[in-house]
Design a protein around this motif. Structure first.
Motif, PDB file in Angstrom:
ATOM      1  N   VAL A  95     -14.374   3.254   5.455  1.00 45.71           N
ATOM      2  CA  VAL A  95     -15.767   3.444   5.857  1.00 45.71           C
ATOM      3  C   VAL A  95     -16.266   4.679   5.107  1.00 45.71           C
ATOM      4  CG1 VAL A  95     -17.346   3.913   7.757  1.00 45.71           C
ATOM      5  CG2 VAL A  95     -15.352   2.425   8.124  1.00 45.71           C
ATOM      6  N   ILE A  96     -17.356   4.509   4.357  1.00 42.24           N
ATOM      7  CA  ILE A  96     -17.762   5.534   3.397  1.00 42.24           C
ATOM      8  C   ILE A  96     -19.089   6.165   3.804  1.00 42.24           C
ATOM      9  CG2 ILE A  96     -18.229   6.023   0.976  1.00 42.24           C
ATOM     10  CD1 ILE A  96     -16.700   3.365   0.359  1.00 42.24           C
TER      11      ILE A  96
ATOM     12  N   LYS B  63     -17.552   4.513  17.903  1.00 44.88           N
ATOM     13  CA  LYS B  63     -18.520   5.386  18.564  1.00 44.88           C
ATOM     14  C   LYS B  63     -19.214   6.295  17.550  1.00 44.88           C
ATOM     15  CE  LYS B  63     -16.523   5.491  23.202  1.00 44.88           C
ATOM     16  NZ  LYS B  63     -15.957   6.336  24.291  1.00 44.88           N
ATOM     17  N   THR B  64     -18.457   6.760  16.563  1.00 45.40           N
ATOM     18  CA  THR B  64     -19.036   7.606  15.525  1.00 45.40           C
ATOM     19  C   THR B  64     -20.104   6.854  14.744  1.00 45.40           C
ATOM     20  OG1 THR B  64     -16.952   8.807  15.301  1.00 45.40           O
ATOM     21  CG2 THR B  64     -18.517   8.979  13.473  1.00 45.40           C
ATOM     22  N   ILE B  65     -19.833   5.592  14.436  1.00 47.65           N
ATOM     23  CA  ILE B  65     -20.794   4.766  13.697  1.00 47.65           C
ATOM     24  C   ILE B  65     -22.102   4.653  14.481  1.00 47.65           C
ATOM     25  CG2 ILE B  65     -21.221   2.504  12.658  1.00 47.65           C
ATOM     26  CD1 ILE B  65     -18.927   3.968  11.320  1.00 47.65           C
ATOM     27  N   TYR B  66     -21.989   4.318  15.768  1.00 47.50           N
ATOM     28  CA  TYR B  66     -23.186   4.129  16.586  1.00 47.50           C
ATOM     29  C   TYR B  66     -23.956   5.433  16.783  1.00 47.50           C
ATOM     30  CZ  TYR B  66     -21.386  -0.517  17.631  1.00 47.50           C
ATOM     31  OH  TYR B  66     -20.933  -1.807  17.525  1.00 47.50           O
ATOM     32  N   GLN B  67     -23.222   6.539  16.908  1.00 48.61           N
ATOM     33  CA  GLN B  67     -23.887   7.832  17.089  1.00 48.61           C
ATOM     34  C   GLN B  67     -24.702   8.228  15.860  1.00 48.61           C
ATOM     35  OE1 GLN B  67     -20.552  10.328  18.059  1.00 48.61           O
ATOM     36  NE2 GLN B  67     -20.543   9.750  20.227  1.00 48.61           N
TER      37      GLN B  67
ATOM     38  N   ASP C  48     -30.081   6.554  11.440  1.00 46.93           N
ATOM     39  CA  ASP C  48     -30.400   7.382  10.272  1.00 46.93           C
ATOM     40  C   ASP C  48     -29.357   7.253   9.167  1.00 46.93           C
ATOM     41  OD1 ASP C  48     -32.671   8.321  11.566  1.00 46.93           O
ATOM     42  OD2 ASP C  48     -31.582   9.957  12.511  1.00 46.93           O
ATOM     43  N   GLU C  49     -28.097   7.087   9.572  1.00 50.97           N
ATOM     44  CA  GLU C  49     -27.017   7.002   8.590  1.00 50.97           C
ATOM     45  C   GLU C  49     -26.276   5.673   8.754  1.00 50.97           C
ATOM     46  OE1 GLU C  49     -24.998  11.079   7.775  1.00 50.97           O
ATOM     47  OE2 GLU C  49     -25.403  10.995   9.921  1.00 50.97           O
ATOM     48  N   ILE C  50     -26.302   4.862   7.725  1.00 51.05           N
ATOM     49  CA  ILE C  50     -25.572   3.602   7.728  1.00 51.05           C
ATOM     50  C   ILE C  50     -24.578   3.647   6.575  1.00 51.05           C
ATOM     51  CG2 ILE C  50     -25.725   1.089   7.557  1.00 51.05           C
ATOM     52  CD1 ILE C  50     -28.585   1.288   8.590  1.00 51.05           C
TER      53      ILE C  50
ATOM     54  N   ILE D 193     -16.110  -3.782  19.247  1.00 53.02           N
ATOM     55  CA  ILE D 193     -15.869  -4.195  17.869  1.00 53.02           C
ATOM     56  C   ILE D 193     -15.532  -2.952  17.040  1.00 53.02           C
ATOM     57  CG2 ILE D 193     -18.235  -3.974  17.017  1.00 53.02           C
ATOM     58  CD1 ILE D 193     -17.816  -6.689  15.604  1.00 53.02           C
ATOM     59  N   ASN D 194     -14.711  -3.114  16.003  1.00 50.14           N
ATOM     60  CA  ASN D 194     -14.205  -1.941  15.294  1.00 50.14           C
ATOM     61  C   ASN D 194     -15.269  -1.301  14.399  1.00 50.14           C
ATOM     62  OD1 ASN D 194     -14.333  -3.409  12.937  1.00 50.14           O
ATOM     63  ND2 ASN D 194     -12.131  -3.475  12.590  1.00 50.14           N
ATOM     64  N   ALA D 195     -14.908  -0.168  13.823  1.00 50.64           N
ATOM     65  CA  ALA D 195     -15.881   0.643  13.087  1.00 50.64           C
ATOM     66  C   ALA D 195     -16.428  -0.067  11.850  1.00 50.64           C
ATOM     67  CB  ALA D 195     -15.245   1.981  12.689  1.00 50.64           C
ATOM     68  N   SER D 196     -15.541  -0.669  11.058  1.00 53.58           N
ATOM     69  CA  SER D 196     -15.993  -1.275   9.806  1.00 53.58           C
ATOM     70  C   SER D 196     -16.911  -2.464  10.048  1.00 53.58           C
ATOM     71  CB  SER D 196     -14.797  -1.701   8.954  1.00 53.58           C
ATOM     72  OG  SER D 196     -13.967  -2.616   9.641  1.00 53.58           O
ATOM     73  N   LEU D 197     -16.714  -3.177  11.152  1.00 48.78           N
ATOM     74  CA  LEU D 197     -17.586  -4.306  11.467  1.00 48.78           C
ATOM     75  C   LEU D 197     -18.877  -3.855  12.131  1.00 48.78           C
ATOM     76  CD1 LEU D 197     -14.913  -6.871  12.669  1.00 48.78           C
ATOM     77  CD2 LEU D 197     -16.095  -6.817  10.484  1.00 48.78           C
ATOM     78  N   ALA D 198     -18.821  -2.748  12.867  1.00 47.43           N
ATOM     79  CA  ALA D 198     -20.037  -2.204  13.482  1.00 47.43           C
ATOM     80  C   ALA D 198     -21.067  -1.839  12.415  1.00 47.43           C
ATOM     81  CB  ALA D 198     -19.696  -0.982  14.327  1.00 47.43           C
ATOM     82  N   VAL D 199     -20.597  -1.451  11.235  1.00 44.60           N
ATOM     83  CA  VAL D 199     -21.491  -1.056  10.142  1.00 44.60           C
ATOM     84  C   VAL D 199     -22.509  -2.151   9.833  1.00 44.60           C
ATOM     85  CG1 VAL D 199     -21.581  -0.571   7.664  1.00 44.60           C
ATOM     86  CG2 VAL D 199     -19.827   0.515   9.085  1.00 44.60           C
ATOM     87  N   ASN D 200     -22.057  -3.410   9.808  1.00 45.61           N
ATOM     88  CA  ASN D 200     -22.924  -4.516   9.398  1.00 45.61           C
ATOM     89  C   ASN D 200     -23.539  -5.294  10.557  1.00 45.61           C
ATOM     90  OD1 ASN D 200     -22.696  -4.305   6.511  1.00 45.61           O
ATOM     91  ND2 ASN D 200     -20.613  -5.061   6.687  1.00 45.61           N
ATOM     92  N   THR D 201     -23.221  -4.925  11.789  1.00 47.91           N
ATOM     93  CA  THR D 201     -23.735  -5.704  12.920  1.00 47.91           C
ATOM     94  C   THR D 201     -24.646  -4.908  13.831  1.00 47.91           C
ATOM     95  OG1 THR D 201     -21.714  -5.221  14.188  1.00 47.91           O
ATOM     96  CG2 THR D 201     -21.770  -7.283  12.925  1.00 47.91           C
TER      97      THR D 201
END
Length: 283
Positions: A32-33, A48-52, A56-58, A262-270
Protein backbone atom coordinates in the motif's frame (compact mmCIF):
# COMPACT_ATOMS: atom_id res chain seq x y z
CA UNK A 1 10.00 -38.72 1.77
CA UNK A 2 7.06 -37.57 3.87
CA UNK A 3 5.24 -34.50 2.61
CA UNK A 4 5.21 -31.36 4.71
CA UNK A 5 2.62 -29.05 3.14
CA UNK A 6 2.08 -25.33 3.72
CA UNK A 7 -0.69 -23.08 2.35
CA UNK A 8 0.06 -19.47 1.42
CA UNK A 9 -2.21 -16.70 0.14
CA UNK A 10 -1.61 -13.17 -1.05
CA UNK A 11 -3.05 -10.54 1.26
CA UNK A 12 -5.79 -9.59 -1.22
CA UNK A 13 -7.33 -12.98 -0.38
CA UNK A 14 -8.46 -11.39 2.91
CA UNK A 15 -7.47 -14.27 5.20
CA UNK A 16 -7.56 -12.61 8.61
CA UNK A 17 -5.12 -13.22 11.42
CA UNK A 18 -7.44 -15.57 13.33
CA UNK A 19 -7.76 -17.88 10.33
CA UNK A 20 -4.03 -17.61 9.61
CA UNK A 21 -3.24 -18.84 13.11
CA UNK A 22 -5.96 -21.49 13.24
CA UNK A 23 -5.02 -23.11 9.92
CA UNK A 24 -1.31 -22.19 9.66
CA UNK A 25 -1.79 -20.11 6.52
CA UNK A 26 1.07 -17.83 5.50
CA UNK A 27 0.21 -14.50 3.87
CA UNK A 28 2.25 -12.75 1.18
CA UNK A 29 1.65 -9.00 1.65
CA UNK A 30 0.63 -6.60 -1.11
CA UNK A 31 2.07 -3.07 -0.92
CA UNK A 32 0.00 0.00 0.00
CA UNK A 33 1.71 3.15 -1.24
CA UNK A 34 1.41 6.61 0.30
CA UNK A 35 3.66 9.57 -0.62
CA UNK A 36 5.76 9.14 2.51
CA UNK A 37 6.48 5.39 2.10
CA UNK A 38 5.30 1.94 1.08
CA UNK A 39 3.54 -0.25 3.62
CA UNK A 40 2.95 -4.00 3.69
CA UNK A 41 -0.72 -4.93 3.86
CA UNK A 42 -1.54 -6.47 7.23
CA UNK A 43 2.04 -6.06 8.48
CA UNK A 44 2.57 -2.36 9.15
CA UNK A 45 -0.73 -0.92 7.95
CA UNK A 46 -4.31 -1.85 8.75
CA UNK A 47 -7.65 -0.87 7.18
CA UNK A 48 -8.46 1.63 9.93
CA UNK A 49 -5.53 3.75 8.76
CA UNK A 50 -6.89 3.73 5.21
CA UNK A 51 -10.34 4.88 6.31
CA UNK A 52 -8.94 7.55 8.63
CA UNK A 53 -6.99 9.09 5.74
CA UNK A 54 -9.97 9.02 3.37
CA UNK A 55 -11.17 11.00 1.46
CA UNK A 56 -8.24 13.40 1.26
CA UNK A 57 -5.61 10.71 0.78
CA UNK A 58 -6.23 7.67 -1.42
CA UNK A 59 -3.16 5.46 -1.73
CA UNK A 60 -2.25 3.11 -4.55
CA UNK A 61 -1.30 -0.55 -4.31
CA UNK A 62 1.30 -2.76 -5.95
CA UNK A 63 1.90 -6.48 -6.02
CA UNK A 64 4.91 -8.11 -4.35
CA UNK A 65 7.97 -8.25 -6.57
CA UNK A 66 9.42 -11.51 -7.94
CA UNK A 67 12.32 -11.08 -5.52
CA UNK A 68 10.00 -10.79 -2.53
CA UNK A 69 8.07 -13.86 -3.65
CA UNK A 70 11.29 -15.83 -4.12
CA UNK A 71 12.44 -14.88 -0.61
CA UNK A 72 9.04 -15.84 0.79
CA UNK A 73 9.10 -19.30 -0.82
CA UNK A 74 12.72 -19.95 0.09
CA UNK A 75 11.92 -19.19 3.72
CA UNK A 76 9.14 -21.80 3.62
CA UNK A 77 11.59 -24.35 2.24
CA UNK A 78 14.09 -23.46 4.98
CA UNK A 79 11.38 -24.18 7.54
CA UNK A 80 11.25 -27.72 6.20
CA UNK A 81 8.22 -27.54 3.93
CA UNK A 82 8.37 -29.77 0.86
CA UNK A 83 5.12 -28.69 -0.80
CA UNK A 84 3.30 -25.36 -1.04
CA UNK A 85 -0.20 -24.45 -2.17
CA UNK A 86 -0.30 -20.81 -3.26
CA UNK A 87 -3.79 -19.27 -3.37
CA UNK A 88 -4.04 -16.02 -5.33
CA UNK A 89 -6.68 -13.57 -6.50
CA UNK A 90 -7.72 -13.33 -10.14
CA UNK A 91 -5.03 -12.62 -12.71
CA UNK A 92 -7.41 -10.02 -14.19
CA UNK A 93 -7.24 -8.03 -10.96
CA UNK A 94 -3.59 -8.49 -10.01
CA UNK A 95 -0.37 -9.82 -11.50
CA UNK A 96 0.64 -11.56 -8.27
CA UNK A 97 -0.47 -15.00 -9.42
CA UNK A 98 1.65 -14.71 -12.55
CA UNK A 99 4.68 -13.61 -10.54
CA UNK A 100 4.28 -16.55 -8.16
CA UNK A 101 3.96 -18.92 -11.11
CA UNK A 102 7.11 -17.52 -12.69
CA UNK A 103 9.18 -17.77 -9.52
CA UNK A 104 7.92 -21.01 -7.98
CA UNK A 105 9.98 -23.29 -10.18
CA UNK A 106 13.21 -21.61 -9.05
CA UNK A 107 12.95 -22.92 -5.49
CA UNK A 108 14.60 -26.31 -5.38
CA UNK A 109 13.12 -28.74 -2.91
CA UNK A 110 9.72 -27.00 -2.76
CA UNK A 111 6.94 -28.18 -5.05
CA UNK A 112 4.43 -25.34 -5.47
CA UNK A 113 0.89 -25.54 -6.85
CA UNK A 114 -0.31 -22.08 -7.89
CA UNK A 115 -4.08 -21.67 -7.74
CA UNK A 116 -5.69 -18.80 -9.64
CA UNK A 117 -9.02 -18.44 -7.87
CA UNK A 118 -10.52 -16.11 -10.52
CA UNK A 119 -11.98 -14.16 -7.60
CA UNK A 120 -10.97 -11.63 -4.96
CA UNK A 121 -11.08 -11.06 -1.21
CA UNK A 122 -12.44 -14.00 0.78
CA UNK A 123 -13.91 -15.44 -2.40
CA UNK A 124 -10.27 -16.37 -2.93
CA UNK A 125 -9.23 -16.74 0.70
CA UNK A 126 -11.82 -19.42 1.40
CA UNK A 127 -9.81 -21.74 -0.88
CA UNK A 128 -6.78 -21.24 1.36
CA UNK A 129 -8.89 -22.24 4.36
CA UNK A 130 -10.27 -25.24 2.45
CA UNK A 131 -6.79 -26.38 1.41
CA UNK A 132 -5.35 -25.87 4.90
CA UNK A 133 -8.20 -27.90 6.42
CA UNK A 134 -7.35 -30.76 4.05
CA UNK A 135 -3.67 -30.48 5.02
CA UNK A 136 -4.62 -30.78 8.67
CA UNK A 137 -6.70 -33.86 7.85
CA UNK A 138 -3.66 -35.51 6.28
CA UNK A 139 -4.83 -35.43 2.67
CA UNK A 140 -1.88 -35.84 0.25
CA UNK A 141 -0.68 -32.87 -1.81
CA UNK A 142 -1.77 -34.21 -5.21
CA UNK A 143 -5.23 -35.03 -3.87
CA UNK A 144 -5.63 -31.52 -2.41
CA UNK A 145 -4.72 -30.00 -5.78
CA UNK A 146 -7.26 -32.22 -7.53
CA UNK A 147 -10.02 -31.32 -5.08
CA UNK A 148 -9.34 -27.61 -5.43
CA UNK A 149 -9.76 -27.85 -9.19
CA UNK A 150 -13.10 -29.58 -8.62
CA UNK A 151 -14.26 -26.77 -6.30
CA UNK A 152 -13.70 -23.92 -8.76
CA UNK A 153 -17.40 -23.11 -9.14
CA UNK A 154 -18.28 -23.42 -5.46
CA UNK A 155 -17.20 -20.06 -4.05
CA UNK A 156 -19.83 -17.29 -4.35
CA UNK A 157 -18.90 -13.79 -3.20
CA UNK A 158 -20.82 -10.58 -3.80
CA UNK A 159 -20.28 -7.04 -2.60
CA UNK A 160 -22.78 -4.29 -1.96
CA UNK A 161 -21.03 -0.97 -2.65
CA UNK A 162 -22.21 2.18 -0.89
CA UNK A 163 -20.21 4.36 -3.28
CA UNK A 164 -18.47 3.96 -6.63
CA UNK A 165 -16.06 6.84 -5.98
CA UNK A 166 -13.15 4.64 -4.98
CA UNK A 167 -13.59 2.10 -7.76
CA UNK A 168 -13.64 5.04 -10.18
CA UNK A 169 -10.51 6.63 -8.72
CA UNK A 170 -8.77 3.26 -8.78
CA UNK A 171 -9.57 2.81 -12.47
CA UNK A 172 -11.84 -0.20 -11.85
CA UNK A 173 -14.90 1.24 -13.63
CA UNK A 174 -15.36 3.65 -16.52
CA UNK A 175 -16.64 7.24 -16.51
CA UNK A 176 -20.00 6.37 -18.13
CA UNK A 177 -20.92 3.67 -15.63
CA UNK A 178 -19.88 5.93 -12.77
CA UNK A 179 -21.91 8.92 -14.00
CA UNK A 180 -25.06 6.88 -14.69
CA UNK A 181 -24.98 5.24 -11.28
CA UNK A 182 -24.46 8.57 -9.52
CA UNK A 183 -27.20 10.39 -11.42
CA UNK A 184 -29.71 7.61 -10.75
CA UNK A 185 -28.55 7.13 -7.14
CA UNK A 186 -28.01 3.43 -7.80
CA UNK A 187 -26.11 1.16 -5.42
CA UNK A 188 -24.22 -1.57 -7.28
CA UNK A 189 -23.79 -5.22 -6.37
CA UNK A 190 -20.60 -6.57 -7.86
CA UNK A 191 -18.93 -9.97 -8.18
CA UNK A 192 -16.33 -11.70 -10.32
CA UNK A 193 -17.40 -13.64 -13.39
CA UNK A 194 -15.93 -17.09 -14.24
CA UNK A 195 -12.95 -15.38 -15.90
CA UNK A 196 -12.19 -13.39 -12.77
CA UNK A 197 -13.39 -10.02 -14.07
CA UNK A 198 -15.63 -7.65 -12.12
CA UNK A 199 -19.22 -7.47 -13.31
CA UNK A 200 -22.38 -5.84 -12.00
CA UNK A 201 -24.91 -8.34 -10.65
CA UNK A 202 -27.55 -5.67 -10.06
CA UNK A 203 -28.07 -1.96 -9.34
CA UNK A 204 -30.45 -1.17 -6.52
CA UNK A 205 -31.88 2.00 -5.04
CA UNK A 206 -31.45 2.03 -1.28
CA UNK A 207 -28.88 0.41 1.02
CA UNK A 208 -31.27 -1.97 2.78
CA UNK A 209 -32.67 -3.30 -0.49
CA UNK A 210 -29.15 -3.66 -1.84
CA UNK A 211 -27.92 -5.78 1.04
CA UNK A 212 -31.05 -7.92 0.97
CA UNK A 213 -30.49 -8.48 -2.75
CA UNK A 214 -26.94 -9.67 -2.09
CA UNK A 215 -28.23 -12.24 0.37
CA UNK A 216 -31.01 -13.34 -1.98
CA UNK A 217 -28.54 -13.81 -4.85
CA UNK A 218 -26.19 -15.85 -2.65
CA UNK A 219 -29.09 -17.95 -1.34
CA UNK A 220 -30.16 -18.77 -4.91
CA UNK A 221 -26.72 -20.14 -5.66
CA UNK A 222 -26.57 -22.20 -2.48
CA UNK A 223 -30.05 -23.75 -2.55
CA UNK A 224 -30.45 -26.19 0.31
CA UNK A 225 -26.82 -27.35 0.27
CA UNK A 226 -24.56 -27.06 3.31
CA UNK A 227 -22.01 -24.28 3.07
CA UNK A 228 -19.50 -22.08 4.80
CA UNK A 229 -20.57 -18.45 5.16
CA UNK A 230 -18.57 -15.25 5.61
CA UNK A 231 -19.43 -11.57 5.96
CA UNK A 232 -16.98 -8.73 5.38
CA UNK A 233 -17.57 -5.03 5.94
CA UNK A 234 -15.96 -1.72 5.07
CA UNK A 235 -15.60 0.33 8.26
CA UNK A 236 -19.12 -0.51 9.48
CA UNK A 237 -19.02 -3.34 12.00
CA UNK A 238 -22.60 -2.80 13.20
CA UNK A 239 -24.01 -3.12 9.67
CA UNK A 240 -21.82 -6.16 9.20
CA UNK A 241 -23.32 -7.76 12.31
CA UNK A 242 -26.84 -7.04 11.06
CA UNK A 243 -25.91 -8.71 7.77
CA UNK A 244 -24.70 -11.78 9.68
CA UNK A 245 -28.12 -12.11 11.31
CA UNK A 246 -29.88 -11.66 7.97
CA UNK A 247 -27.86 -14.35 6.23
CA UNK A 248 -28.15 -16.79 9.13
CA UNK A 249 -31.91 -16.47 8.86
CA UNK A 250 -31.89 -16.82 5.08
CA UNK A 251 -29.39 -19.72 4.89
CA UNK A 252 -29.87 -21.59 8.19
CA UNK A 253 -27.86 -24.62 7.04
CA UNK A 254 -24.75 -22.44 6.58
CA UNK A 255 -21.87 -22.28 9.05
CA UNK A 256 -20.42 -18.82 9.62
CA UNK A 257 -16.63 -19.26 9.57
CA UNK A 258 -15.53 -15.67 9.13
CA UNK A 259 -16.62 -12.14 10.01
CA UNK A 260 -14.14 -9.32 9.56
CA UNK A 261 -13.23 -5.88 8.25
CA UNK A 262 -12.04 -6.01 4.63
CA UNK A 263 -8.26 -5.68 4.48
CA UNK A 264 -6.26 -2.52 3.81
CA UNK A 265 -5.31 -3.12 0.18
CA UNK A 266 -8.91 -3.84 -0.80
CA UNK A 267 -10.29 -0.93 1.22
CA UNK A 268 -8.27 1.36 -1.08
CA UNK A 269 -10.50 0.58 -4.08
CA UNK A 270 -13.84 0.05 -2.34
CA UNK A 271 -14.17 2.79 0.26
CA UNK A 272 -16.40 2.80 3.33
CA UNK A 273 -19.86 1.27 3.51
CA UNK A 274 -19.08 -1.98 1.72
CA UNK A 275 -20.73 -5.27 2.69
CA UNK A 276 -19.50 -8.58 1.28
CA UNK A 277 -21.25 -11.94 1.61
CA UNK A 278 -19.68 -15.27 0.73
CA UNK A 279 -20.95 -18.83 0.54
CA UNK A 280 -18.70 -21.80 -0.16
CA UNK A 281 -20.90 -24.79 -0.88
CA UNK A 282 -20.32 -28.35 0.30
CA UNK A 283 -16.99 -27.74 2.05
Amino acid sequence: MQEKIIVMADSCCDVGRDLQEKYNIRVLPVHVIYPEREYEDGVDIDPKTIYQRFPDEIPTTSMPSPGEILDFLEKLREEGYTHCISVNISDHLSGTVNNVQAVAGEVEGLTTYVYNTKDISFGSGVYAVYAAKLVREGVPFDEICRRMEEKREDSHLMFYMDTLDYLKKGGRIGNVAFMIANVLHMKPIIACDPDGVYYTVAKIRGARKGKQRVIDEIAKRVGDRKCWLAVLHGDDEEEGKRTVEMIRERIPQGELIYFNQINASLAVNTGPGLIGVLAFVEP
